[in-house]
Design an enzyme around this catalytic site. Structure first.
Site, PDB file in Angstrom:
ATOM      1  N   LEU A 125       0.830  -1.205   0.000  1.00 59.92           N
ATOM      2  CA  LEU A 125       0.000   0.000   0.000  1.00 59.92           C
ATOM      3  C   LEU A 125       0.870   1.263   0.000  1.00 59.92           C
ATOM      4  O   LEU A 125       0.719   2.131  -0.852  1.00 59.92           O
ATOM      5  CB  LEU A 125      -0.929  -0.002   1.225  1.00 59.92           C
ATOM      6  CG  LEU A 125      -1.836   1.234   1.386  1.00 59.92           C
ATOM      7  CD1 LEU A 125      -2.852   1.312   0.256  1.00 59.92           C
ATOM      8  CD2 LEU A 125      -2.579   1.209   2.740  1.00 59.92           C
ATOM      9  N   THR A 158       6.611  -4.889   4.492  1.00 58.12           N
ATOM     10  CA  THR A 158       6.976  -5.989   5.386  1.00 58.12           C
ATOM     11  C   THR A 158       6.840  -7.318   4.642  1.00 58.12           C
ATOM     12  O   THR A 158       5.879  -7.521   3.898  1.00 58.12           O
ATOM     13  CB  THR A 158       6.054  -5.989   6.616  1.00 58.12           C
ATOM     14  OG1 THR A 158       6.146  -4.721   7.252  1.00 58.12           O
ATOM     15  CG2 THR A 158       6.457  -7.077   7.617  1.00 58.12           C
ATOM     16  N   ILE A 337      15.019  -0.697  34.776  1.00 56.15           N
ATOM     17  CA  ILE A 337      15.182  -1.615  35.911  1.00 56.15           C
ATOM     18  C   ILE A 337      16.502  -2.381  35.784  1.00 56.15           C
ATOM     19  O   ILE A 337      17.209  -2.616  36.758  1.00 56.15           O
ATOM     20  CB  ILE A 337      13.964  -2.568  36.004  1.00 56.15           C
ATOM     21  CG1 ILE A 337      12.737  -1.774  36.454  1.00 56.15           C
ATOM     22  CG2 ILE A 337      14.246  -3.745  36.947  1.00 56.15           C
ATOM     23  CD1 ILE A 337      11.412  -2.511  36.385  1.00 56.15           C
ATOM     24  N   GLY A 340      22.467  -0.198  33.806  1.00 54.43           N
ATOM     25  CA  GLY A 340      23.531  -0.251  32.798  1.00 54.43           C
ATOM     26  C   GLY A 340      23.543  -1.564  32.033  1.00 54.43           C
ATOM     27  O   GLY A 340      23.833  -1.596  30.826  1.00 54.43           O
ATOM     28  N   GLU A 363       1.189   0.403  10.101  1.00 62.69           N
ATOM     29  CA  GLU A 363      -0.255   0.101  10.008  1.00 62.69           C
ATOM     30  C   GLU A 363      -1.082   1.277  10.528  1.00 62.69           C
ATOM     31  O   GLU A 363      -2.100   1.105  11.209  1.00 62.69           O
ATOM     32  CB  GLU A 363      -0.602  -1.229  10.661  1.00 62.69           C
ATOM     33  CG  GLU A 363       0.097  -2.353   9.910  1.00 62.69           C
ATOM     34  CD  GLU A 363      -0.572  -3.679   9.954  1.00 62.69           C
ATOM     35  OE1 GLU A 363      -1.802  -3.737  10.151  1.00 62.69           O
ATOM     36  OE2 GLU A 363       0.136  -4.679   9.775  1.00 62.69           O
TER      37      GLU A 363
END
Ligand code: CAA
Length: 383
Positions: A125, A158, A337, A340, A363
């Site tokens: 598309l 894709t 969390i 490094g 999309e």
């Protein structure tokens, strides 16, 4: 509206998760590093029935429901967002328009091998001047005798160039806007059909993405999908469903990052206790879990609406927009969390952080999702 998963859904999830953990996870780092499409994994997905999850068995599918399909994309994306979008683009974009608008002959010829996983599907598309404004399509298809002659090109596709079957949108009647666009089934081997280089992307690097180039490509008249002039509506209806797939991909990527972060928060000790028991981290995990649950509910309810042939365009846009927005937040928090360690190549959270970004873009950007949602709320603007 009931969107609880059943025992069968959870058994199916366990099957896909086992496959994803044993076959995809161990190679996901290398696929990303080498920008490599997982040919062998995709053929195994076909053997497992994943490539045709929601299609009827008479057309080679697994005969399962839309929610099962969402679960399959989610579970693959939990370990590798690239593998998740290969499935989503194949099932939602490459196969669905043929299922929904194809003649019986087109379904037997094209949908069945796609659903059996023998062939890979894609959707053409987007163009350089027709991204968010998909109605600006410039590729042309001119009928000459028994063939339409296709000229133009598509970008960011894709599954290209791996795909065998492409649903392509082109202008058959110029100067009448979206009503002049038609859809075609184009085979990879049609003469004059060529591909640009496989893009070098920030994330989802195990999925292939390339340009399509059409240089006087003869497309047999019988490969017109639906009627002349119906192409734009086919594209829009296809994207309504595709957004459930991308929402599931975003959810899976975020879920994978969250699961890793929970494990790490239990193991990593600082200030004399696991960091998960520091409020700064435990509150993050609580927020992440809440966002994942909201996204999952939105996606599964949109899937259930689609399954029951109820209107679902607004709900799938909401699911895609929300799940991709929170995927950015959740993967960011997961990486935080890890500290490094999460910033290092080879860490799953580092890859998830990069993979998540595209889900807010393709999309339909999340800005376009808001346009779609608002148009459902308000209708067309007064003239
Ligand atoms: N289903 C069926 N018909 C629809 C529809 C839908 N969901 N949405 C609109 N239509 C119809 C309208 O009813 C209208 O019909 P009439 O001509 O009979 O009135 C016609 O289509 C035109 O509609 P609009 O005037 O609303 O169209 P528009 O030009 O204003 O565009 C838009 C609307 C929502 C912005 C649309 O262009 C759009 O969705 N853009 C985003 C494109 C997109 O998502 N691209 C993604 C590419 S694929 C991809 O990313 C794949 C990948 O890599 C994985």
């Amino acid at each position: 509206m009931n969107f609880q998963t059943t025992k069968q859904h959870e058994e199916f999830r366990a099957k896909v998760r086992a496959f994803a953990e044993s076959e995809v996870k161990p190679v996901a780092f290398l696929l990303d590093k080498e920008n490599r499409f997982p040919d062998e994994i995709v053929s195994k997905m076909g053997a497992l029935g994943l490539m045709g999850v929601p299609y009827p068995t008479e057309y080679g599918g697994a005969g399962l429901d839309v929610l099962s399909y969402a679960i399959a994309v989610e579970e693959l994306s939990r370990v590798d967002g690239g593998t998740g979008v290969i499935l989503s683009a194949h099932v939602s974009l490459g196969s669905w328009p043929i299922f929904a608008y194809g003649t019986d002959e087109q379904k037997r010829k094209y949908l069945a091998p796609l659903a059996r996983g023998e062939k890979i599907g894609a959707f053409g598309l987007t163009e350089p001047n027709a991204g968010s404004d998909a109605g600006g399509t410039e590729t042309t298809a001119v009928l000459k005798g028994d063939h339409y002659i296709l000229n133009g090109g598509k970008i960011f596709i894709t599954n290209a160039p791996k795909a065998d079957t492409y649903v392509v949108f082109a202008v058959t009647t110029p100067d009448i806007g979206t009503r002049g666009i038609s859809a075609f089934i184009v085979e990879k081997d049609f003469p004059g059909f060529d591909f640009g280089d496989h893009y070098d992307k920030m994330g989802i690097r195990s999925s292939s993405t390339a340009e399509l180039i059409f240089n006087n490509v003869p497309v047999p008249r019988e490969n017109l999908l639906g009627k002349e002039g119906e192409g734009f509506k086919i594209a829009m209806a296809t994207l309504d469903g595709g957004r459930i797939g991308i929402a599931s991909q975003a959810l899976g990527i975020a879920q994978g990052a969250y699961d890793s972060a929970v494990e790490y928060a239990k193991e990593r000790v600082q200030f004399g206790k696991p960091i998960g028991f520091q409020q700064s981290i435990s509150f993050k995990l609580a927020d992440m879990a809440t966002k994942l649950r909201c996204a999952r509910m939105l996606i599964y309810s949109a899937a259930e609406l689609k399954e029951h042939h109820e209107p679902y365009g607004m709900e799938s846009a909401m699911a895609k927009m929300y799940a991709s927005d929170i995927a950015l937040e959740v993967t960011n928090d997961a990486l935080q969390i890890y500290g490094g360690a999460g910033f290092m190549k080879g860490m799953d959270v580092e890859r998830a952080y990069r993979d998540a970004k595209i889900t807010t873009i393709y999309e339909g950007t999340n800005e376009i999702q808001r346009v779609v949602i608002a148009s459902h709320i308000l209708g067309k603007p007064p003239r």
